[in-house]
Design a protein around this motif. Structure first.
Motif, PDB file in Angstrom:
ATOM      1  N   UNK A  15     -16.823  -1.429 -20.245  1.00 22.33           N
ATOM      2  CA  UNK A  15     -17.344  -2.679 -19.678  1.00 22.33           C
ATOM      3  C   UNK A  15     -18.162  -3.414 -20.736  1.00 22.33           C
ATOM      4  N   UNK A  16     -18.121  -4.740 -20.718  1.00 19.43           N
ATOM      5  CA  UNK A  16     -18.793  -5.493 -21.773  1.00 19.43           C
ATOM      6  C   UNK A  16     -19.322  -6.816 -21.226  1.00 19.43           C
ATOM      7  N   UNK A  17     -20.533  -7.154 -21.671  1.00 20.09           N
ATOM      8  CA  UNK A  17     -21.099  -8.469 -21.364  1.00 20.09           C
ATOM      9  C   UNK A  17     -21.929  -8.925 -22.563  1.00 20.09           C
ATOM     10  N   UNK A  18     -21.411  -9.884 -23.294  1.00 20.51           N
ATOM     11  CA  UNK A  18     -22.100 -10.415 -24.474  1.00 20.51           C
ATOM     12  C   UNK A  18     -22.502  -9.318 -25.455  1.00 20.51           C
ATOM     13  N   UNK A  19     -21.617  -8.366 -25.658  1.00 21.52           N
ATOM     14  CA  UNK A  19     -21.943  -7.233 -26.525  1.00 21.52           C
ATOM     15  C   UNK A  19     -21.080  -7.131 -27.759  1.00 21.52           C
ATOM     16  N   UNK A  20     -20.643  -8.248 -28.302  1.00 23.13           N
ATOM     17  CA  UNK A  20     -19.674  -8.208 -29.408  1.00 23.13           C
ATOM     18  C   UNK A  20     -20.191  -7.432 -30.615  1.00 23.13           C
ATOM     19  N   UNK A  21     -21.494  -7.527 -30.887  1.00 21.68           N
ATOM     20  CA  UNK A  21     -22.038  -6.818 -32.042  1.00 21.68           C
ATOM     21  C   UNK A  21     -21.907  -5.316 -31.928  1.00 21.68           C
ATOM     22  N   UNK A  22     -22.068  -4.793 -30.722  1.00 21.05           N
ATOM     23  CA  UNK A  22     -21.894  -3.358 -30.488  1.00 21.05           C
ATOM     24  C   UNK A  22     -20.414  -3.002 -30.350  1.00 21.05           C
ATOM     25  N   UNK A  23     -19.689  -3.864 -29.683  1.00 21.34           N
ATOM     26  CA  UNK A  23     -18.311  -3.582 -29.303  1.00 21.34           C
ATOM     27  C   UNK A  23     -17.402  -3.342 -30.505  1.00 21.34           C
ATOM     28  N   UNK A  24     -17.586  -4.108 -31.555  1.00 15.77           N
ATOM     29  CA  UNK A  24     -16.730  -3.971 -32.735  1.00 15.77           C
ATOM     30  C   UNK A  24     -16.810  -2.564 -33.305  1.00 15.77           C
ATOM     31  N   UNK A  25     -18.016  -2.030 -33.410  1.00  7.98           N
ATOM     32  CA  UNK A  25     -18.207  -0.685 -33.949  1.00  7.98           C
ATOM     33  C   UNK A  25     -17.580   0.365 -33.032  1.00  7.98           C
ATOM     34  N   UNK A  26     -17.752   0.203 -31.729  1.00  4.23           N
ATOM     35  CA  UNK A  26     -17.184   1.151 -30.768  1.00  4.23           C
ATOM     36  C   UNK A  26     -15.663   1.181 -30.868  1.00  4.23           C
ATOM     37  N   UNK A  27     -15.041   0.011 -30.878  1.00  2.18           N
ATOM     38  CA  UNK A  27     -13.580  -0.059 -30.923  1.00  2.18           C
ATOM     39  C   UNK A  27     -13.027   0.458 -32.245  1.00  2.18           C
ATOM     40  N   UNK A  28     -13.692   0.190 -33.334  1.00  2.00           N
ATOM     41  CA  UNK A  28     -13.238   0.713 -34.628  1.00  2.00           C
ATOM     42  C   UNK A  28     -13.262   2.238 -34.636  1.00  2.00           C
ATOM     43  N   UNK A  29     -14.291   2.838 -34.030  1.00  2.00           N
ATOM     44  CA  UNK A  29     -14.363   4.303 -33.995  1.00  2.00           C
ATOM     45  C   UNK A  29     -13.262   4.892 -33.114  1.00  2.00           C
TER      46      UNK A  29
END
Length: 344
Positions: A15-29
């Motif tokens: 789930x995501x809400x305005x979290x692009x800065x965190x999300x990129x790292x999570x998806x890359x891992x």
């Protein structure tokens, strides 16, 4: 989905809400996992940042909600869209070692009786410090993240039965979630994982803690912290909704002193952080939801009758597990919980 046929199929839901800065790292891992391929679904709660671009750049499936449905609502959207036998729920502010998926599949194969599994969640910055080694449920009507804020040590490296899973990093059998109605969207965020844990236990299901499936978690990455206005309002409301909906009357009667102590302590902590306005809004929202929760409670009663004393015994076992964190003088520094375990 997994390209190796002997592996369980797992869909990851973020789930995501305005979290692009965190999300990129999570998806890359997730893309760097060493075994198989994952179905990765990001359910976006009407973000106003560049989250959708980040999701697409990382080759994940994007589901866009027209409004913010909260953690519970977003995860439920993902569960219904997923194709895996299992769903893995991840916060967007997590990062995964390359062997995380391999350890999850090993845990699924080792525990054929499991309805859910929970990961060892470590602090993102201090990676030898525990965020959650599985979640416990206290008679006070609250969840407790086992090992929270403590240094990692041998007891947190052993697989064991656990009461419930932290919604930060958990795996569930999808068919069982659908059977139980998934997460309760009335909770929006906070304690929805505790509510689900209570329902799973009342239904007679089991879950395990997987210490080798490690996850690194920033914590309050997009919610503003434990005593933000939003967090205080939702925690106040949801702690009461949990009691109204998911605690059988016999357990509530046995636990009244613990519940009263917890509620009073929370009010005092909120007042010390100058959040009484948010606290009162949480109380008002609770009053408005009493009829709805009364109907939900009625739906729980057949399950409670079938489970007999099982839920009570599991809460007692879970609280005894949590108590171990406070047995040593240099253990957990929470004044509230230290006093709680001295009194009860």
């Amino acid at each position: 989905m997994n390209s190796t046929t002997n592996l369980p199929t797992i869909s990851v839901i973020i789930p995501n809400h305005n979290g692009s800065g965190f999300l990129d790292r999570c998806l890359k891992s997730l893309r760097l996992q060493t075994v198989g391929s994952l179905e990765i679904i990001v359910v976006d709660n009407a973000s106003r940042d560049n989250s959708i671009e980040v999701i697409r750049a990382n080759q994940a499936i994007a589901i866009q909600n027209e409004r913010n449905l909260g953690f519970a609502g977003a995860v439920n959207v993902g569960i219904h869209a997923a194709r895996g036998e299992w769903v893995a729920i991840l916060n967007n502010d997590t990062e995964l070692p390359p062997n995380w998926f391999a350890e999850c599949t090993r845990g699924i194969q080792s525990h054929a009786d499991a309805a859910f599994l929970t990961c060892k969640i470590l602090d993102f910055t201090h990676r030898n410090r525990i965020y959650s080694a599985g979640d416990c449920c206290l008679r006070a009507g609250i969840g407790y993240r086992r090992g929270q804020e403590l240094p990692d040590r041998p007891e947190f490296s052993r697989e064991c039965l656990i009461f419930s899973a932290s919604g930060c990093a958990a795996l569930y059998r999808r068919d069982i979630l659908l059977q139980l109605g998934c997460f309760d969207e009335r909770f929006f965020a906070y304690l929805e994982d505790v509510d689900l844990g209570l329902r799973l236990q009342a239904a007679g299901y089991y879950g395990y803690y997987l210490p080798r499936a490690q996850v690194f978690h920033v914590g309050s990455g997009t919610s503003g912290g434990e005593f933000s206005s939003l967090a205080v309002r939702l925690r106040t409301r949801n702690s009461l909704l949990l009691l109204l909906k998911s605690f059988p009357g016999t357990i509530l009667l046995r636990s009244l002193p613990m519940v009263a102590f917890m509620q009073l302590s929370w009010a005092l902590r909120v007042a010390a952080h100058w959040r009484l306005g948010s606290y009162l809004r949480g109380l008002i929202e609770t009053l408005l939801l009493i009829p709805t929760m009364a109907r939900a409670r009625a739906g729980m009663r057949p399950m409670w009758r079938r489970s007999g004393q099982h839920l009570w015994h599991e809460i007692l076992r879970s609280e005894a597990m949590a108590r171990l964190d406070f047995m040593e003088p240099e253990g957990h520094h929470s004044v509230f919980l230290r006093l709680y375990f001295r009194l009860f």
